[in-house]
Design an enzyme around this catalytic site. Structure first.
Site, PDB file in Angstrom:
ATOM      1  N   GLY A 127      -4.577   7.574   1.169  1.00 58.76           N
ATOM      2  CA  GLY A 127      -5.811   7.896   0.462  1.00 58.76           C
ATOM      3  C   GLY A 127      -6.892   6.940   0.903  1.00 58.76           C
ATOM      4  O   GLY A 127      -6.622   5.922   1.559  1.00 58.76           O
TER       5      GLY A 127
ATOM      6  N   GLN B  33     -14.836   2.112   0.052  1.00 61.79           N
ATOM      7  CA  GLN B  33     -14.027   1.247   0.914  1.00 61.79           C
ATOM      8  C   GLN B  33     -14.591   1.177   2.333  1.00 61.79           C
ATOM      9  O   GLN B  33     -14.249   0.266   3.084  1.00 61.79           O
ATOM     10  CB  GLN B  33     -12.570   1.750   0.971  1.00 61.79           C
TER      11      GLN B  33
ATOM     12  N   CYS C 159      -3.222  -1.293  -1.194  1.00 59.89           N
ATOM     13  CA  CYS C 159      -4.627  -0.926  -1.077  1.00 59.89           C
ATOM     14  C   CYS C 159      -5.154  -1.432   0.265  1.00 59.89           C
ATOM     15  O   CYS C 159      -4.884  -2.591   0.633  1.00 59.89           O
ATOM     16  CB  CYS C 159      -5.429  -1.548  -2.224  1.00 59.89           C
ATOM     17  N   LEU C 160      -5.869  -0.592   0.954  1.00 63.39           N
ATOM     18  CA  LEU C 160      -6.422  -0.995   2.250  1.00 63.39           C
ATOM     19  C   LEU C 160      -7.437  -2.127   2.088  1.00 63.39           C
ATOM     20  O   LEU C 160      -7.730  -2.842   3.042  1.00 63.39           O
ATOM     21  CB  LEU C 160      -7.090   0.202   2.937  1.00 63.39           C
TER      22      LEU C 160
ATOM     23  N   HIS D  74      -5.820   6.067  -8.327  1.00 66.43           N
ATOM     24  CA  HIS D  74      -6.172   4.853  -7.577  1.00 66.43           C
ATOM     25  C   HIS D  74      -7.548   5.047  -6.906  1.00 66.43           C
ATOM     26  O   HIS D  74      -8.396   4.136  -6.939  1.00 66.43           O
ATOM     27  CB  HIS D  74      -5.074   4.606  -6.531  1.00 66.43           C
ATOM     28  N   GLU D  75      -7.754   6.228  -6.314  1.00 63.32           N
ATOM     29  CA  GLU D  75      -9.013   6.455  -5.584  1.00 63.32           C
ATOM     30  C   GLU D  75     -10.202   6.614  -6.548  1.00 63.32           C
ATOM     31  O   GLU D  75     -11.304   6.117  -6.269  1.00 63.32           O
ATOM     32  CB  GLU D  75      -8.896   7.679  -4.663  1.00 63.32           C
TER      33      GLU D  75
ATOM     34  N   HIS E 157     -11.464   3.378  -7.479  1.00 64.08           N
ATOM     35  CA  HIS E 157     -12.387   2.790  -6.491  1.00 64.08           C
ATOM     36  C   HIS E 157     -13.818   3.255  -6.758  1.00 64.08           C
ATOM     37  O   HIS E 157     -14.773   2.487  -6.590  1.00 64.08           O
ATOM     38  CB  HIS E 157     -12.001   3.192  -5.066  1.00 64.08           C
TER      39      HIS E 157
HETATM   40  O1  K1U Z   1      -7.114   3.492  -1.474  1.00 62.92           O
HETATM   41  C1  K1U Z   1      -6.429   2.822  -0.703  1.00 62.92           C
HETATM   42  O2  K1U Z   1      -6.627   1.637  -0.579  1.00 62.92           O
HETATM   43  C2  K1U Z   1      -5.306   3.486   0.079  1.00 62.92           C
HETATM   44  C3  K1U Z   1      -3.939   3.294  -0.585  1.00 62.92           C
HETATM   45  C4  K1U Z   1      -3.667   4.463  -1.505  1.00 62.92           C
HETATM   46  C5  K1U Z   1      -2.524   4.320  -2.466  1.00 62.92           C
HETATM   47  C6  K1U Z   1      -1.279   3.829  -2.092  1.00 62.92           C
HETATM   48  C7  K1U Z   1      -0.254   3.739  -3.008  1.00 62.92           C
HETATM   49  C8  K1U Z   1      -0.455   4.158  -4.308  1.00 62.92           C
HETATM   50  C9  K1U Z   1      -1.681   4.641  -4.681  1.00 62.92           C
HETATM   51  C10 K1U Z   1      -2.720   4.736  -3.757  1.00 62.92           C
HETATM   52  C11 K1U Z   1      -2.897   3.221   0.524  1.00 62.92           C
HETATM   53  O3  K1U Z   1      -2.707   4.143   1.253  1.00 62.92           O
HETATM   54  S1  K1U Z   1      -1.974   1.761   0.672  1.00 62.92           S
HETATM   55  C12 K1U Z   1      -0.787   2.067   1.962  1.00 62.92           C
HETATM   56  C13 K1U Z   1       0.339   3.009   1.647  1.00 62.92           C
HETATM   57  O4  K1U Z   1       0.495   3.962   2.374  1.00 62.92           O
HETATM   58  C14 K1U Z   1       1.285   2.839   0.523  1.00 62.92           C
HETATM   59  C15 K1U Z   1       1.374   1.656  -0.193  1.00 62.92           C
HETATM   60  C16 K1U Z   1       2.272   1.513  -1.247  1.00 62.92           C
HETATM   61  C17 K1U Z   1       3.086   2.554  -1.614  1.00 62.92           C
HETATM   62  C18 K1U Z   1       3.005   3.743  -0.922  1.00 62.92           C
HETATM   63  C19 K1U Z   1       2.117   3.890   0.145  1.00 62.92           C
HETATM   64 ZN    ZN Z   2      -7.271   1.124  -2.706  1.00 65.60          ZN
END
Ligand code: K1U
Ligand code: ZN
Length: 159
Positions: A50, A55, A103-104, A145-146, A149
């Site tokens: 996501g 971001q 989170c990125l 989560h998004e 943001h």
């Molecule tokens: O919004 C962002 O920073 C992207 C984030 C989205 C997200 C990941 C996990 C749960 C909710 C939202 C990421 O993509 S982080 C990288 C990722 O692929 C990941 C991290 C933890 C668990 C599963 C996936």
């Molecule tokens: Zn995030």
């Protein structure tokens, strides 16, 4: 050609702001389509599931949700990528689930976050069509989560 944008990092003001709604006049526009394409390229390059416009330093209410199975959520559905403009969470289930998030914008941190298990969300497509849909499990977690943001909230504030 893909466009990889810089990703704002924890501590930067843009991540604390409430993002502005996308105006009707911006729907179907070249700039919005280009923004979403660049967000998609950036998310893919960073291996994310996501991304939200703030971001990439654009304080507008646009998110991308792209659930796929991963190490933490092997049973997550493989979704077609969904672009949501001006998303609104209309309903949240009382039932919550704990799950790992990353989170990125917060590199090297992971944490368990309680989120509603099921949500009803309304959003506009890039063409301005209104959609209402229900998500459960990992896709619902990504949407929450998004949308956080867009409201200037990071997952680490929910731990
Ligand atoms: O919004 C962002 O920073 C992207 C984030 C989205 C997200 C990941 C996990 C749960 C909710 C939202 C990421 O993509 S982080 C990288 C990722 O692929 C990941 C991290 C933890 C668990 C599963 C996936
Ligand atoms: Zn995030």
């Amino acid at each position: 050609m893909s466009t990889i944008l810089a990703v704002a990092q924890h501590g930067e003001t843009i991540l604390t702001l409430a993002a502005a709604e996308v105006a009707k006049s911006e729907l179907n526009s070249e700039w919005l389509n280009q923004l979403v394409e660049a967000m998609h390229d950036t998310m893919t390059e960073r291996n994310g599931v996501g991304i939200a416009a703030p971001q990439v330093y654009v304080s507008k209410r646009v998110i991308i949700v792209a659930s796929r199975p991963n190490l933490r959520y092997p049973d997550a559905p493989e979704m077609d990528t969904v672009v949501m403009v001006n998303p609104e969470i209309l309903e949240k289930s009382e039932a919550t689930v704990l799950g790992e998030e990353g989170c990125l914008s917060v590199p090297d941190e992971r944490g368990q976050v309680a989120r509603a298990e099921t949500i009803k969300v309304r959003y506009l497509t890039l063409q301005g069509e209104q959609v209402e849909t229900i998500y459960t499990g990992f896709p619902a977690r990504i949407v929450q989560h998004e949308v956080d943001h867009l409201d200037g909230i990071l997952f680490i504030q929910r731990i």
